[in-house]
Design a protein around this motif. Structure first.
Motif, mmCIF file in Angstrom:
data_model
loop_
_atom_site.group_PDB
_atom_site.id
_atom_site.type_symbol
_atom_site.label_atom_id
_atom_site.label_comp_id
_atom_site.label_asym_id
_atom_site.label_seq_id
_atom_site.Cartn_x
_atom_site.Cartn_y
_atom_site.Cartn_z
ATOM 1 N N GLY A 156 -4.594 -0.908 20.109
ATOM 2 C CA GLY A 156 -3.823 0.119 19.417
ATOM 3 C C GLY A 156 -2.852 -0.373 18.368
ATOM 4 O O GLY A 156 -2.161 0.444 17.731
ATOM 5 N N THR A 157 -2.761 -1.678 18.135
ATOM 6 C CA THR A 157 -1.844 -2.210 17.133
ATOM 7 C C THR A 157 -2.417 -1.996 15.732
ATOM 8 O O THR A 157 -3.613 -2.187 15.505
ATOM 9 N N ARG A 158 -1.546 -1.612 14.806
ATOM 10 C CA ARG A 158 -1.947 -1.403 13.422
ATOM 11 C C ARG A 158 -1.010 -2.165 12.492
ATOM 12 O O ARG A 158 0.128 -2.468 12.846
ATOM 13 N N ALA A 159 -1.513 -2.487 11.300
ATOM 14 C CA ALA A 159 -0.735 -3.230 10.303
ATOM 15 C C ALA A 159 -0.050 -2.254 9.355
ATOM 16 O O ALA A 159 -0.648 -1.259 8.929
ATOM 17 N N PHE A 160 1.191 -2.564 9.007
ATOM 18 C CA PHE A 160 1.957 -1.750 8.072
ATOM 19 C C PHE A 160 2.556 -2.653 6.999
ATOM 20 O O PHE A 160 3.188 -3.670 7.311
ATOM 21 N N VAL A 161 2.323 -2.283 5.744
ATOM 22 C CA VAL A 161 2.816 -3.065 4.619
ATOM 23 C C VAL A 161 4.049 -2.388 4.050
ATOM 24 O O VAL A 161 4.059 -1.185 3.785
ATOM 25 N N SER A 162 5.115 -3.170 3.886
ATOM 26 C CA SER A 162 6.355 -2.656 3.297
ATOM 27 C C SER A 162 6.851 -3.677 2.292
ATOM 28 O O SER A 162 7.307 -4.766 2.664
#
Length: 292
Positions: A156-162
């Protein structure tokens, strides 16, 4: 092009495999008549559906046996599409150059412009590990340097770009289906490339160590990858190699012909110490072989 993302990640992704269309390392198309010469040069078993069964080595050479369960064995015995199949882009349309390949792998390209050159090698490696149930080994770096594993994604882990950073958070339920695995790979294709794959593979330093599954890579801008998809050897120990690739835009993974030696096509004579290596659609300089 791969999907645009923000900050430094934009620059890193952009200078990967997507550049080769405008690169001076792209070779001009050889005379199409050369391919006609090659049709009867070596026996091609057109009714067979794996690399090992379809392509006969040149006279005096024999296939090198790959250990069952190895990456090389997986590639050599991967199902091919029927002989004469065209290379199709991700949108289902054929590419314009159809005379520089000898076979097409029976594997989907997806419906987005994601599975390009580095991604084709990643795809084959990931499919092998998935089929072998080596799930702990399915992990790839983004070009930013961040490592993301299939185990994390399926949990369930997802990548987020900031901006110029990537963070990971659990936002989805557990899903270890094959479709979830394909979604994971599309994410990797979006954020990985020739730079990251070059860093996470090991250099091959001897010709005798080259094996099926190894890659020939130019990282960065321009960048490209082909992977070894078969090896044969004669009694003196000299080896010849089959090469395969994906390309830009995202398209069918295919076995390359050898327009520079049409009587040996699709086999290539490779040397890790060569200052340059020419393949049917790309010019590698320097020669840089690496292994997973």
């Amino acid at each position: 092009m791969k999907k645009v993302i923000t900050g430094i990640i934009v620059i890193l992704i952009y200078i990967g495999c997507t550049k080769e269309k405008v690169s001076d390392r792209l070779l001009p198309e050889p005379d199409k008549n050369e391919h006609l010469i090659a049709e009867n040069a070596l026996k091609i078993n057109k009714n067979k559906n794996t690399i090992r069964e379809r392509f006969s080595p040149p006279e005096g050479y024999e296939w090198i046996e790959e250990k069952p369960g190895s990456f090389g064995h997986f590639i050599e015995n991967f199902t091919l599409k029927p002989y004469g199949s065209r290379i199709l882009k991700y949108d289902g349309t054929p590419i314009s150059t159809q005379h520089l390949h000898e076979a097409v792998f029976d594997i989907d390209t997806g419906n987005k412009d994601l599975q390009q050159c580095a991604d084709a090698a990643i795809r084959m490696r990931a499919e092998y590990l998935y089929k072998a149930k080596k799930f702990n080994e399915i992990k790839f770096h983004f070009t930013s340097g961040d490592l993301f594993s299939w185990n994390d994604y399926k949990n369930g882990t997802r990548a987020f770009v900031s901006g110029n950073s990537v963070s990971f958070r659990k936002t989805m339920p557990f899903d270890d289906s094959y479709q979830s695995f394909r979604n994971y790979l599309d994410l990797i294709f979006n954020y990985a490339g020739t730079i990251s794959l070059n860093k996470e593979t090991k250099p091959v330093t001897k010709n005798s160590d080259l094996k099926t599954g190894d890659i020939l890579i130019t990282p960065g801008s321009p960048g490209h990858i082909v992977f070894i998809s078969g090896v044969c050897r004669n009694k003196e120990g000299k080896r010849l190699f089959l090469l395969s690739e994906g390309f830009t835009p995202a398209q069918s993974v295919h076995v390359l012909s050898n327009p520079f030696n049409p009587y040996f096509t699709p086999w290539y004579d490779l040397d890790i110490n060569s200052s340059e290596t020419k393949t049917a659609r790309y010019f590698f300089k320097p020669t840089n072989f690496r292994s997973f």
